[in-house]
Design an enzyme around this catalytic site. Sequence first.
Site, PDB file in Angstrom:
ATOM      1  N   LYS A 204       6.013  66.891 -18.433  1.00 54.72           N
ATOM      2  CA  LYS A 204       5.187  67.962 -18.214  1.00 54.72           C
ATOM      3  C   LYS A 204       3.981  67.251 -18.054  1.00 54.72           C
ATOM      4  O   LYS A 204       3.397  67.167 -19.292  1.00 54.72           O
ATOM      5  CB  LYS A 204       5.685  68.885 -19.362  1.00 54.72           C
ATOM      6  CG  LYS A 204       5.298  70.355 -18.946  1.00 54.72           C
ATOM      7  CD  LYS A 204       3.832  70.823 -18.386  1.00 54.72           C
ATOM      8  CE  LYS A 204       2.751  70.948 -19.579  1.00 54.72           C
ATOM      9  NZ  LYS A 204       1.535  71.110 -19.143  1.00 54.72           N
TER      10      LYS A 204
ATOM     11  N   GLU B  60       0.860  61.642 -30.897  1.00 53.09           N
ATOM     12  CA  GLU B  60      -0.444  60.839 -30.671  1.00 53.09           C
ATOM     13  C   GLU B  60      -1.581  62.017 -30.742  1.00 53.09           C
ATOM     14  O   GLU B  60      -1.700  62.463 -29.488  1.00 53.09           O
ATOM     15  CB  GLU B  60      -0.582  59.978 -29.607  1.00 53.09           C
ATOM     16  CG  GLU B  60       0.767  58.890 -29.534  1.00 53.09           C
ATOM     17  CD  GLU B  60       0.546  57.873 -30.624  1.00 53.09           C
ATOM     18  OE1 GLU B  60      -0.567  57.604 -31.126  1.00 53.09           O
ATOM     19  OE2 GLU B  60       1.484  57.365 -30.759  1.00 53.09           O
TER      20      GLU B  60
ATOM     21  N   CYS C 148      -9.597  59.429 -26.832  1.00 55.13           N
ATOM     22  CA  CYS C 148      -8.560  59.664 -27.924  1.00 55.13           C
ATOM     23  C   CYS C 148      -9.261  58.669 -28.910  1.00 55.13           C
ATOM     24  O   CYS C 148      -9.661  59.209 -30.212  1.00 55.13           O
ATOM     25  CB  CYS C 148      -7.341  59.607 -28.220  1.00 55.13           C
ATOM     26  SG  CYS C 148      -6.650  58.016 -27.569  1.00 55.13           S
TER      27      CYS C 148
ATOM     28  N   GLU D  90     -13.096  67.037 -33.855  1.00 58.42           N
ATOM     29  CA  GLU D  90     -13.262  66.111 -32.554  1.00 58.42           C
ATOM     30  C   GLU D  90     -13.925  67.215 -31.327  1.00 58.42           C
ATOM     31  O   GLU D  90     -13.459  68.090 -31.263  1.00 58.42           O
ATOM     32  CB  GLU D  90     -11.617  65.783 -32.167  1.00 58.42           C
ATOM     33  CG  GLU D  90     -11.731  64.876 -30.908  1.00 58.42           C
ATOM     34  CD  GLU D  90     -10.230  64.780 -30.544  1.00 58.42           C
ATOM     35  OE1 GLU D  90      -9.419  65.603 -30.420  1.00 58.42           O
ATOM     36  OE2 GLU D  90      -9.967  63.519 -30.314  1.00 58.42           O
TER      37      GLU D  90
END
Length: 498
Positions: free
Chosen positions: A192, A268, A303, A402
């Site tokens: 996806k 992750e 990331c 973040e």
Amino acid sequence: MSNAQFQQQINSYRAQVVAPQGLFIGGRVSPAMSGAMLESISPVDGGVLTTIADGGAVDIDRAVTSARQAFERGVWSRTAPAHRKKVLLRFADLIEQHAMELAVLGVRDNGTEINMAYKAEPLSAAATIRYYAEAIDKVYGEIAPTAPQALGLVLREPLGVIGVIVPWNFPLMIGAWKIGPALATGNSVVLKPPEIASLSLLRFAQLANEAGVPDGAFNVVTGRGATAGEALGLHMDVDAIAFTGSGVVGRRLLEYAGRSNLKRIYLELGGKSPNVVFADAPDLKEAAKVSVNGIFRNSGQVCVAGSRLIVQSSIYDRFLDELVAVTGRLKVGDPLDVASDIGAVSSDQQLRKNLEYVARAEEEGGHRLCGGERLHAETGGYYMAPTIFADILPDMTLAREEVFGPILAVMRFDTAEEAVRLANATSYGLAAAAWTSNLSMAHRMIREIKAGVVHVNTYGGADITVPLGGFKQSGFGRDKSLHALDEYTDLKTAWIAL
Ligand code: NAD
């Protein structure tokens, strides 16, 4: 290749009309059962690039059924590792042959600057596929040290159907980290893609099929996270989900697993990574240059971005001057121009979110040294100036959350204890760095900073040979390296009486 030749190649793809895209199920392109489509907006100019199929639960079910049938027929899962290796090596070659096409398509979709995208997306994806292709006929099972009356064999078997869900920042690179080991070990995959950057992954799946990955072994269902993603997470016949993305969605996937078939979930997730600069760093100019790259490449949408810079007080002002000077030389602009250092932010929504963080940092007392504004609004694209805030304190929003944008939070420290305390004062634990000439201090930082990777005298940079993954709320599971093979296989014991 010279810059001019590189630019010429880019230009030959940049204006190509992109046809509306369907789903890729069982080796065929098909529309969503509902017929629904989503617009794919290019962050380069804010225009509609094309439309993609808005897949739903029924399409996910079709793809999982196709993946399961391919798995049970053994057309991929039970072939010799040497066969899978040959097919995957052909796949890697095809990715390289189509590298510019894939890179430009991806950049038009997500805005990453082309020099970086070309290497980090198709070229790195090809290297990853090749790594796992090469690995798979070199991994052995075990014979257990039993008493002579029995033989204990420890075998590794593929899990079955793997759901892969990836984010938009590096869809090919991150996708390949999961698809590579999943396919190499004989699993079938249902992918996806991120709704705002699906195009290059659709082409990627077609190339896999062209290389000889059988129909049904690698399927792609585009669509929204809340519909197609949720359906994949809840599906009773998916054995594992390999996910990269936000913590919010990671938590949902764990719930979906609990509410359905207890499928394995590998997460992750995000980071708020500390980059600690001691006064005895070997080369402060180099440290400033690399630290700027460590936060601002791909507009901070990385990331492992070094988004918290923690600088020793004795060099704080000097280092910040250098940092601002290096940042001032970065060219933000058209991501398909080889002269740009930074391209566009991925979406209008992400740009707005970044600007909200700027306003919040100012309200909370952060000291803005540069940036903070939208650029090139006249193009319709989503560009933002690299932004540095000094004097950020641990309880301020910019020290904790973040951003996933081009915003750097700078903090100061005096002692090594304080550096470690600040570095670890976050719920995340993805990446970190320490700059020092003192070998003992470097080892102390490696030992005491809680992160999946600790760089020393550099920031970022690693390759497929080493694992990537998080501590704490940055997730669990590891992409890359031979360790990733463990996630896509199960151990089976055979106990044979002799
Ligand atoms: P996101 O979590 O919003 O989306 C990631 C994927 O999940 C997309 O494909 C999305 O469609 C899908 N999704 C959304 N809702 C879902 C649901 N309810 N069920 C199932 N799937 C769903 O993340 P994003 O905005 O695309 O990416 C940014 C995040 O990814 C950041 O937090 C970043 O740090 C993280 N990231 C981590 C790594 C790593 O290796 N640790 C690498 C890159 C990005």
